[in-house]
Design a protein around this motif. Structure first.
Motif, PDB file in Angstrom:
ATOM      1  N   ASN A   1       0.849  -1.189   0.000  1.00  0.00           N
ATOM      2  CA  ASN A   1       0.000   0.000   0.000  1.00  0.00           C
ATOM      3  C   ASN A   1       0.889   1.245   0.000  1.00  0.00           C
ATOM      4  O   ASN A   1       1.078   1.909   1.018  1.00  0.00           O
ATOM      5  CB  ASN A   1      -0.921  -0.005   1.225  1.00  0.00           C
ATOM      6  CG  ASN A   1      -1.775   1.251   1.314  1.00  0.00           C
ATOM      7  OD1 ASN A   1      -2.033   1.920   0.315  1.00  0.00           O
ATOM      8  ND2 ASN A   1      -2.207   1.580   2.522  1.00  0.00           N
ATOM      9  N   LEU A   2       1.434   1.566  -1.168  1.00  0.00           N
ATOM     10  CA  LEU A   2       2.319   2.715  -1.312  1.00  0.00           C
ATOM     11  C   LEU A   2       1.450   3.957  -1.555  1.00  0.00           C
ATOM     12  O   LEU A   2       0.849   4.096  -2.616  1.00  0.00           O
ATOM     13  CB  LEU A   2       3.289   2.493  -2.474  1.00  0.00           C
ATOM     14  CG  LEU A   2       4.571   3.323  -2.483  1.00  0.00           C
ATOM     15  CD1 LEU A   2       5.606   2.700  -3.415  1.00  0.00           C
ATOM     16  CD2 LEU A   2       4.316   4.757  -2.904  1.00  0.00           C
ATOM     17  N   TYR A   3       1.385   4.820  -0.554  1.00  0.00           N
ATOM     18  CA  TYR A   3       0.435   5.939  -0.650  1.00  0.00           C
ATOM     19  C   TYR A   3       1.075   7.264  -1.005  1.00  0.00           C
ATOM     20  O   TYR A   3       0.380   8.203  -1.404  1.00  0.00           O
ATOM     21  CB  TYR A   3      -0.343   6.082   0.661  1.00  0.00           C
ATOM     22  CG  TYR A   3       0.442   6.695   1.804  1.00  0.00           C
ATOM     23  CD1 TYR A   3       0.405   8.069   2.055  1.00  0.00           C
ATOM     24  CD2 TYR A   3       1.206   5.898   2.661  1.00  0.00           C
ATOM     25  CE1 TYR A   3       1.112   8.628   3.111  1.00  0.00           C
ATOM     26  CE2 TYR A   3       1.903   6.448   3.715  1.00  0.00           C
ATOM     27  CZ  TYR A   3       1.857   7.813   3.942  1.00  0.00           C
ATOM     28  OH  TYR A   3       2.569   8.358   4.983  1.00  0.00           O
ATOM     29  N   ALA A   4       2.423   7.391  -0.862  1.00  0.00           N
ATOM     30  CA  ALA A   4       3.046   8.696  -1.100  1.00  0.00           C
ATOM     31  C   ALA A   4       4.494   8.543  -1.519  1.00  0.00           C
ATOM     32  O   ALA A   4       5.170   7.558  -1.178  1.00  0.00           O
ATOM     33  CB  ALA A   4       2.966   9.563   0.152  1.00  0.00           C
ATOM     34  N   ILE A   5       4.976   9.561  -2.246  1.00  0.00           N
ATOM     35  CA  ILE A   5       6.386   9.632  -2.621  1.00  0.00           C
ATOM     36  C   ILE A   5       6.941  11.008  -2.265  1.00  0.00           C
ATOM     37  O   ILE A   5       6.252  12.027  -2.365  1.00  0.00           O
ATOM     38  CB  ILE A   5       6.601   9.348  -4.131  1.00  0.00           C
ATOM     39  CG1 ILE A   5       5.752  10.294  -4.988  1.00  0.00           C
ATOM     40  CG2 ILE A   5       6.311   7.897  -4.450  1.00  0.00           C
ATOM     41  CD1 ILE A   5       6.029  10.181  -6.477  1.00  0.00           C
ATOM     42  N   PHE A   6       8.196  11.011  -1.821  1.00  0.00           N
ATOM     43  CA  PHE A   6       8.948  12.225  -1.556  1.00  0.00           C
ATOM     44  C   PHE A   6      10.151  12.193  -2.499  1.00  0.00           C
ATOM     45  O   PHE A   6      10.882  11.200  -2.520  1.00  0.00           O
ATOM     46  CB  PHE A   6       9.424  12.260  -0.110  1.00  0.00           C
ATOM     47  CG  PHE A   6       8.333  12.393   0.923  1.00  0.00           C
ATOM     48  CD1 PHE A   6       8.352  13.444   1.833  1.00  0.00           C
ATOM     49  CD2 PHE A   6       7.303  11.459   1.028  1.00  0.00           C
ATOM     50  CE1 PHE A   6       7.365  13.571   2.808  1.00  0.00           C
ATOM     51  CE2 PHE A   6       6.314  11.572   1.991  1.00  0.00           C
ATOM     52  CZ  PHE A   6       6.345  12.638   2.884  1.00  0.00           C
TER      53      PHE A   6
END
Length: 537
Positions: free
Chosen positions: A289-294
């Motif tokens: 569940n990859l919800y965000a990237i920086f």
């Protein structure tokens, strides 16, 4: 430990019923039908039982009908039943008053951790008349929503866990991720190598592969994905965000994984956007569940021994606005894109150049801050109130895992959430007894695993995190708190209505505090050098 208030209520209820000669339902036996003065027949016994139930359920009391076969006892029995019914009626009134007095007083749990006694339940006492500086919670004044708490999945952490027998490894994972443990619901992971990876790698080290034909997550399938999947056994909906420490080395100005800067040409930036898009899709295909990237860890730094890459603010804005956001939209990849992670203590270094561009800002969910960047958290919220905030990495220290460091981290969580952080992340969740990276970089961790003795040590900062992550649930709102003797204090209200008060006594002396609870304040005798959480239900 049950609240003295609850025990008192139960005692009063028991006393009231015993005065009326009422017995528990399970032990009720109707007297045999018989005649005689003062004797109850079976029908009357049933009526008495129904009257008792009526009292407990709030239904009007009913007197038993007179029996035609017992005319000569009618007057006596009516007097007897009237007296008993009146007694029952008084009991009902007493219970109603008791309920009214206590229904506004919540159930209280006070959890305290000191260096010698961690995660212990303490009992408050009645406040004294002299306790005038009372801590007050105000749920009518709300602030930001809390998204969650967690730490970072690093390869060396999984290597340490794999040195344990299966049952001890599972116990450690359960302590970190299960709702009965620390209840970590959001966590971080590296995109490629970081300073606590087994060694340097990226997901495409083929120079000039702008089409990402050689992109592969095979390395992740060996270490990071099994680590995350093991955690998901206890937290199935665990959310993951990622950031690279360095892009593929051929995308940097010096062709190395450290001491370089990101190339700023359009072809490289477009390839890097594709790199992100393929990564998100590949990890999601693995069930993560990859919800965000920086886009970059500590984007201002490139002077250390481990993987790093510096970005200029102009190049970062161009990458986000003209490459990454359009690529994700084109590939129909829905994911949160954050600005970070930022260590700079000035808005003008990275935050203003990116969020000040309306086109870029429209696609940015929030800002990730760590170390010196924490100083800009409140200012960022005030200038860009529509953006979320995350404290993305705690101070690493030097592997001492000392109690005073745990108290500092506890205080940092209070400070950051008070300054509108929506989430808070520890750095290394697990390391072995050396605490060392492959670049001889020693740091703290929540859990230390001694590979020789197979012992798991729960370090002070584990409890600092657990005091929040186990009690402040996703969706909680920070609420107003005032009064009391503590400088570092914060309060929340969970979605189901329970309230959580967190405070630290970092002095060398016990401190007494009064807490407003219902009509009567309670006294908390707070141990020295302690972390504290009070839950009001």
């Amino acid at each position: 430990m049950k609240s003295p208030l609850i025990l008192s209520v139960k005692t009063k209820i028991s006393f009231l019923f015993s005065m009326n000669r009422l017995v528990p339902e399970a032990s009720w036996t109707a007297p045999a039908e018989r005649s005689g003065d003062g004797a109850f027949g079976r029908a009357e016994a049933v009526q008495l039982r129904e009257s008792r139930r009526a009292c407990e359920s709030g239904v009007a009391l009913r007197l038993p009908p007179q029996s035609k076969t017992r005319t000569r006892f009618a007057k006596f029995k009516m007097q007897t039943w009237a007296g008993r019914s009146l007694s029952l009626f008084i009991t009902c009134l007493s219970l109603t008053q008791l309920y009214a007095e206590t229904s506004s007083s919540p159930n209280i749990r006070w959890i305290c951790s000191t260096e010698k006694a961690r995660w212990q339940d303490l009992a408050p006492t009645n406040a004294l008349a002299a306790d005038t500086n009372v801590i007050q919670l105000d749920a009518s004044t709300t602030f930001q929503t809390i998204d969650g708490f967690g730490g970072c999945f690093n390869e060396l952490g999984w290597e340490a866990l794999e040195a344990l027998p299966a049952e001890k490894r599972e116990a450690a994972l359960k302590a970190l991720f299960s709702p009965e443990g620390a209840n970590f619901t959001l966590c971080r992971a590296p995109l490629g190598a970081n300073d606590f990876s087994l060694d340097w790698y990226s997901l495409d080290e083929t120079p000039g592969d702008y089409q990402m034909k050689h992109f592969s997550i095979e390395r992740n399938r060996e270490v990071l994905i099994p680590y995350i999947k093991a955690a998901m056994k206890y937290q199935p909906k665990l959310g993951i965000w990622v950031s690279p420490w360095c892009p593929p080395s051929w995308m940097t100005t010096n062709g190395r994984y450290r001491n370089g800067q990101m190339k700023g040409d359009a072809r490289t930036l477009d390839a890097y956007a594709l790199y992100f898009s393929k990564f998100i899709q590949a990890w999601r295909a693995e069930g993560i569940n990859l919800y965000a990237i920086f886009p970059q860890n500590e984007m201002a730094l490139n002077d250390n021994v481990y993987p790093q890459c510096r970005w200029s603010s102009a190049d970062m804005n161009v990458f986000l606005r003209d490459h990454l956001l359009p690529r994700l939209k084109r590939d129909k990849v829905k994911v949160e894109v954050w600005l970070g992670t930022i260590t700079n203590d000035k808005l003008g270094d990275y935050i203003d150049p990116v969020l000040g561009d309306p086109k870029t800002a429209a696609g940015i969910t929030g800002v990730g801050l760590q170390y010196g960047g924490q100083a800009t958290m409140l200012a960022t919220h005030e200038k860009y109130p529509g953006k979320k905030l995350a404290q993305t990495e705690t101070e690493c220290y030097g592997g001492g895992n000392a109690w005073d460091q745990g108290l500092i981290t506890f205080g940092r969580i209070i400070q950051n959430t008070t300054n509108f952080a929506n989430s808070y992340f520890f750095w290394n969740m697990v390391l072995d007894e050396s605490g060392l990276s492959r670049w001889n970089w020693r740091q703290n961790s929540l859990l230390t695993i001694n590979r020789k003795t197979e012992k798991v040590i729960y370090n002070p900062e584990f409890y600092a995190m657990k005091h929040f992550s186990a009690t402040v649930l996703p969706g909680a709102r920070r609420i107003a708190v005032s009064g009391g003797p503590f400088k570092e204090v914060v309060a929340f209200q969970n979605p189901e209505g329970s309230q959580v008060l967190a405070f630290v006594n970092n002095t060398d002396q016990p401190v007494s505090a009064a807490l407003a609870v219902g009509a009567t304040p309670l006294r908390l005798d707070v141990p020295a050098q302690s972390m504290n959480t009070v839950i009001l239900r």
